[in-house]
Design an enzyme around this catalytic site. Sequence first.
Site, PDB file in Angstrom:
ATOM      1  N   ASP A   1       0.030  -8.535   9.471  1.00 19.88           N
ATOM      2  CA  ASP A   1      -1.253  -8.439   8.765  1.00 19.88           C
ATOM      3  C   ASP A   1      -1.865  -9.827   8.604  1.00 19.88           C
ATOM      4  OD1 ASP A   1      -3.312  -7.189   7.367  1.00 19.88           O
ATOM      5  OD2 ASP A   1      -2.273  -7.300   5.444  1.00 19.88           O
TER       6      ASP A   1
ATOM      7  N   ASN B   1      -5.918  -0.118   4.991  1.00 18.90           N
ATOM      8  CA  ASN B   1      -4.824  -0.937   4.469  1.00 18.90           C
ATOM      9  C   ASN B   1      -4.710  -0.827   2.956  1.00 18.90           C
ATOM     10  OD1 ASN B   1      -4.919  -1.734   7.140  1.00 18.90           O
ATOM     11  ND2 ASN B   1      -4.977  -3.923   6.706  1.00 18.90           N
TER      12      ASN B   1
ATOM     13  N   SER C   1       2.469  -9.311   5.787  1.00 24.52           N
ATOM     14  CA  SER C   1       1.706 -10.556   5.799  1.00 24.52           C
ATOM     15  C   SER C   1       2.660 -11.701   6.117  1.00 24.52           C
ATOM     16  CB  SER C   1       1.049 -10.790   4.439  1.00 24.52           C
ATOM     17  OG  SER C   1       2.047 -11.040   3.450  1.00 24.52           O
TER      18      SER C   1
END
Length: 287
Positions: A84, A229, A49
């Site tokens: 992500d 995920n 992320s």
Amino acid sequence: MLVSAKEMLQKAREGKYAVGQFNINNLEWTKAVLLTAEEMKSPVILGVSEGAGKYMTGFGTVAAMVKAMIQELNITVPVALHLDHGTYDGCYKCIKAGFSSIMFDGSHYPIAENVEKTTELVHVAHKLGLSIEAEVGSIGGEEDGVVGMGECADPNECKMIADLGVDMLAAGIGNIHGKYPANWPGLSFETLAAVNEKVGEMPLVLHGGTGIPEDMIKKAISLGVAKINVNTECQLSFAAATREYIEAGKDQQGKGYDPRKLLAPGFEAIKATVREKIELFGSANKA
């Protein structure tokens, strides 16, 4: 060697299994995921992320660490390094840093703007041999500042985005980030089936894989989901193992305070979680 996620996900879609994306947060996370994937001969996607990338000092640091670790650990299974829930700017940063895959999350934009930005990024990514994921609808809950209300995707909008040439599509189907509440109604398989019908053979992505019952996971895979995920579950298992180690006073015994010993139980807990998910998703021995 890092690879695009395109081929591994096409194979997963055709073979009716899913490849796990396991988000990484530091060296221990990365090492645990890579070693487990190698042990199980499973393709794997390392998710990063924007918040985790910043925590690890930047996407360049992450890419360098992953590439070096693949070489040092003699990892032979296909590995994709994937952004992500990326912003438009974040996608370009990861492309420059050497990621092999990106996700542009344009779900919060009007569909016309989502289409416009996704079109541009598809062109750039494919020119460089990277795979790209897009999103329609939103994933409920919050992850690294990305907040969604959990709206189900419009199948027609999913087709619009899929037709742009993305390699995988995340469609909101009632899934959420973090822990699922006790009153969660479950995944909307009606939505997933409608999306699957519209997008043809496009590999679909299920975000928020932590806590979804096994039967729902398997049904989602049967309806086109080829990438799942997982992040929260690894965090929870790492925290629980570390807490047990400290509460047992092991950090006060000998050199138990050494970070290599202090972090070892959590590392093993992540490996166990990743192994369990690879078995559930059916990707073992598919490398």
